[in-house]
Design a protein around this motif. Structure first.
Motif, mmCIF file in Angstrom:
data_model
loop_
_atom_site.group_PDB
_atom_site.id
_atom_site.type_symbol
_atom_site.label_atom_id
_atom_site.label_comp_id
_atom_site.label_asym_id
_atom_site.label_seq_id
_atom_site.Cartn_x
_atom_site.Cartn_y
_atom_site.Cartn_z
ATOM 1 N N PRO A 50 0.828 -1.221 0.000
ATOM 2 C CA PRO A 50 0.000 0.000 0.000
ATOM 3 C C PRO A 50 0.855 1.260 0.000
ATOM 4 C CG PRO A 50 -0.829 -1.574 1.596
ATOM 5 C CD PRO A 50 0.479 -2.104 1.120
ATOM 6 N N TYR A 51 1.978 1.197 0.716
ATOM 7 C CA TYR A 51 2.883 2.342 0.765
ATOM 8 C C TYR A 51 3.435 2.644 -0.624
ATOM 9 C CZ TYR A 51 6.698 5.289 2.471
ATOM 10 O OH TYR A 51 7.550 6.321 2.707
ATOM 11 N N GLY A 54 0.681 3.758 -2.985
ATOM 12 C CA GLY A 54 0.270 5.107 -2.611
ATOM 13 C C GLY A 54 1.265 6.153 -3.087
ATOM 14 N N ALA A 55 2.564 5.784 -3.050
ATOM 15 C CA ALA A 55 3.586 6.751 -3.451
ATOM 16 C C ALA A 55 3.505 7.077 -4.931
ATOM 17 C CB ALA A 55 4.974 6.207 -3.112
ATOM 18 N N GLU A 57 0.615 7.290 -6.635
ATOM 19 C CA GLU A 57 -0.689 7.838 -6.988
ATOM 20 C C GLU A 57 -0.631 9.264 -7.505
ATOM 21 O OE1 GLU A 57 -2.652 4.834 -7.221
ATOM 22 O OE2 GLU A 57 -3.954 6.582 -7.129
ATOM 23 N N PHE A 58 0.131 10.103 -6.805
ATOM 24 C CA PHE A 58 0.150 11.510 -7.178
ATOM 25 C C PHE A 58 0.543 11.679 -8.632
ATOM 26 C CE2 PHE A 58 0.764 15.888 -7.340
ATOM 27 C CZ PHE A 58 2.032 16.164 -7.819
ATOM 28 N N LYS A 61 -2.366 10.697 -10.812
ATOM 29 C CA LYS A 61 -3.541 11.578 -10.764
ATOM 30 C C LYS A 61 -3.225 12.956 -11.325
ATOM 31 C CE LYS A 61 -6.338 8.729 -8.544
ATOM 32 N NZ LYS A 61 -6.395 8.352 -7.135
ATOM 33 N N LYS A 192 -1.959 18.674 -14.669
ATOM 34 C CA LYS A 192 -2.983 18.901 -13.653
ATOM 35 C C LYS A 192 -2.437 19.593 -12.409
ATOM 36 C CE LYS A 192 -6.885 16.173 -14.573
ATOM 37 N NZ LYS A 192 -7.669 15.008 -14.273
ATOM 38 N N VAL A 195 -4.337 22.341 -10.476
ATOM 39 C CA VAL A 195 -5.457 21.920 -9.642
ATOM 40 C C VAL A 195 -5.043 21.865 -8.171
ATOM 41 C CG1 VAL A 195 -6.972 19.979 -9.163
ATOM 42 C CG2 VAL A 195 -6.507 20.634 -11.514
ATOM 43 N N TYR A 196 -3.752 21.548 -7.947
ATOM 44 C CA TYR A 196 -3.249 21.408 -6.588
ATOM 45 C C TYR A 196 -2.944 22.781 -6.014
ATOM 46 C CZ TYR A 196 -3.002 16.437 -7.399
ATOM 47 O OH TYR A 196 -3.327 15.146 -7.664
ATOM 48 N N ASP A 197 -3.414 22.969 -4.782
ATOM 49 C CA ASP A 197 -3.405 24.302 -4.186
ATOM 50 C C ASP A 197 -2.030 24.697 -3.669
ATOM 51 O OD1 ASP A 197 -4.571 25.690 -1.153
ATOM 52 O OD2 ASP A 197 -4.667 26.622 -3.134
ATOM 53 N N LEU A 199 1.250 25.367 -4.329
ATOM 54 C CA LEU A 199 2.463 24.562 -4.314
ATOM 55 C C LEU A 199 3.639 25.372 -4.807
ATOM 56 C CD1 LEU A 199 1.477 21.082 -5.666
ATOM 57 C CD2 LEU A 199 1.732 21.827 -3.333
ATOM 58 N N VAL A 203 7.651 22.918 -1.294
ATOM 59 C CA VAL A 203 6.922 21.680 -1.045
ATOM 60 C C VAL A 203 7.299 20.626 -2.073
ATOM 61 C CG1 VAL A 203 4.639 20.641 -0.957
ATOM 62 C CG2 VAL A 203 5.012 22.881 0.042
ATOM 63 N N TYR A 207 8.946 16.841 -1.418
ATOM 64 C CA TYR A 207 7.985 15.816 -1.817
ATOM 65 C C TYR A 207 8.615 14.840 -2.796
ATOM 66 C CZ TYR A 207 3.587 13.663 -3.178
ATOM 67 O OH TYR A 207 2.576 12.764 -3.400
ATOM 68 N N PHE A 210 11.376 12.675 -1.038
ATOM 69 C CA PHE A 210 10.820 11.607 -0.202
ATOM 70 C C PHE A 210 10.213 10.526 -1.079
ATOM 71 C CE2 PHE A 210 9.559 9.942 3.755
ATOM 72 C CZ PHE A 210 8.302 9.378 3.608
#
Lengths: 279, 160
Positions: A50-51, A54-55, A57-58, A61, A192, A195-197, A199, A203, A207, A210
């Motif tokens: 899942p980790y 999940g990493a 996904e960004f 998306k 996209k 869309v992200y607030d 940034l 950050v 990001y 990591f």
């Protein structure tokens, strides 16, 4: 002289038989060890999946795409130091070779000695960094963080990147997969991203750093599981083959032994018969 | 004709208002994946709210939160589950991603439930890190000691 040859052949066969039996013991014990390591690796992989997913996904998306640029390609080839594990290392080496042939402006970060050996002869100048002491103990996040930090510190720049590793499917199969890696510029120019607030590089930089460590960790876990399961299969096959050789050799040994005895008997009997007829 | 049209408009106005109210009530649910490298806490579980400590300020995440990225600060993450219970976890560092479709990925380097923390051990760690900072020689050692202090201070705070 035939007698002598028979005895010598017997000795040779018995030496060969002993050595194959020893090899079978070794491959069997390697299989047991791999089975134990595989169970542990698969358990840790289940917790890490899942980790790792999940990493990624960004980047999916936000529809991040490779940077348009001429800074070249970065491949991180994840492998290990130890062999006797089937096609694990060679499949990675093969893909890296075709990639470099198609795209000469490629830098490779190699994790694990085996792939370094494969690439060193022809593509030594594409190798940017090699990580060793991989595979003996299960990977922890700190290991991946160390590799990620070294990559960042080395200041390698790239427009297109990927992590190449063996994704674990089942005990008997793995698939060589690539995970895309995106540079900070690629993220900043993602379609996209607006869309992200709020940034900014404050950050985005930590990001992506990591994220690199997380993706590396995940690929190491998948690769370790594939390697152990592949080694288990390889050693199992080796034990089976050794068993077949032992059967064949034992058969030959017994036949030769009986032939030697028969020959001795014939000689004794014919000698005795000759003496009798003389008399 | 005009009467019915204006009546319709009145009606539709009220309908849209009613729809808006209903809209917030069944907002798209939020799917949380909260994981650390060696453990999974939530895997695509629908939750009501998540409070996260980040370097750009602590904030709460509700369904339909604006998409954003943030870097986690050492601190406590509170998850409000759909059945009303709350769970608190201490995280050391990591990232949080909120996507357009209300999926949230909270990737922590280490995450432990707050009730497993031992306050005396946390205070000891804080004292240790402070002495580390005092004896630090290089910039790297100083930075590492400062990080250690930040984490231990947050740990002590989480225990209280």
């Amino acid at each position: 002289s035939q007698q002598v040859r028979g005895m010598a052949t017997l000795k040779m066969i018995s030496i060969r038989l002993k050595s194959v039996k020893n090899i079978q013991k070794i491959t069997q014990s390697m299989k047991m060890v791999s089975a134990a390591k595989y169970t542990k690796a698969e358990r840790e992989l289940k917790l890490a999946r899942p980790y790792g997913i999940g990493a990624q996904e960004f980047y999916k998306k936000a529809e991040v795409k490779d940077e348009e640029g001429e800074k070249g390609q970065l491949i991180i080839a994840v492998s290990s130091d130890r062999g006797l594990c089937g096609a694990v290392h060679s499949s990675i080496g093969r893909i890296v070779k075709t990639d470099i042939a198609a795209n000469p402006n490629t830098k490779v970060v190699i994790v694990g000695d085996k792939v370094r050996n494969i690439l060193q002869r022809l593509y030594a100048k594409n190798i940017a960094m090699v990580v060793t002491e991989v595979g003996r103990k299960p990977a922890v996040f700190g290991d991946a963080a160390l590799v990620a930090q070294s990559i960042i510190n080395s200041g390698i720049e790239f427009s297109k990147g990927k992590i190449l590793f063996n994704a674990f499917r089942t005990v008997v199969s793995f698939r060589t997969t690539e995970m895309p890696l995106y540079s900070q510029n690629a993220v900043a120019n993602a379609s996209k991203l607006p869309v992200y607030d709020s940034l900014d590089s404050d950050v985005i930089q930590p990001y992506t750093e990591f994220s690199l460590a997380s993706l590396l960790f995940y690929s190491m876990k998948e690769n370790a599981t594939s390697e152990q399961s592949s080694r288990m299969t390889a050693m199992d096959n080796a034990s089976k083959n050794a068993g077949e050789m032992i059967d064949k050799l034992t058969m030959t040994f017994n036949r030769t032994r009986q032939a030697v005895i028969t020959r001795e008997l014939i000689e004794i009997i014919s000698g005795a018969a000759a003496l009798e007829t003389k008399n | 004709m005009a009467l019915t049209r204006s009546a319709l408009r009145l009606f539709s106005g009220r309908f849209t208002q009613a729809c808006q109210v209903r809209g917030y009530a069944d907002a798209p649910s939020m799917s949380l994946t909260f994981a650390a490298p060696s453990q999974v806490l939530y895997n695509n579980i629908s939750v009501k709210q998540i409070d996260v400590p980040s370097f750009s300020g602590s904030f709460g995440i509700l369904p339909a939160h604006v998409p954003t990225l943030a870097v986690l600060k050492p601190g406590v993450v509170t998850v409000f589950e759909n059945d009303g219970s709350t769970k608190k976890f201490f995280v050391s560092s990591g990232t949080v991603t909120i996507n357009e479709d209300s999926t949230v990925q909270l990737l922590a380097e280490e995450a432990v439930p707050v009730d497993t923390l031992d306050i005396s051990a946390a205070k000891e760690l804080l004292a240790q890190s402070q002495s580390q900072l005092a004896s630090a020689s290089s910039e790297v050692a100083k930075a590492e000691a400062e990080i250690s202090i930040e984490v231990s201070e947050a740990l002590v705070k989480a225990c209280e």
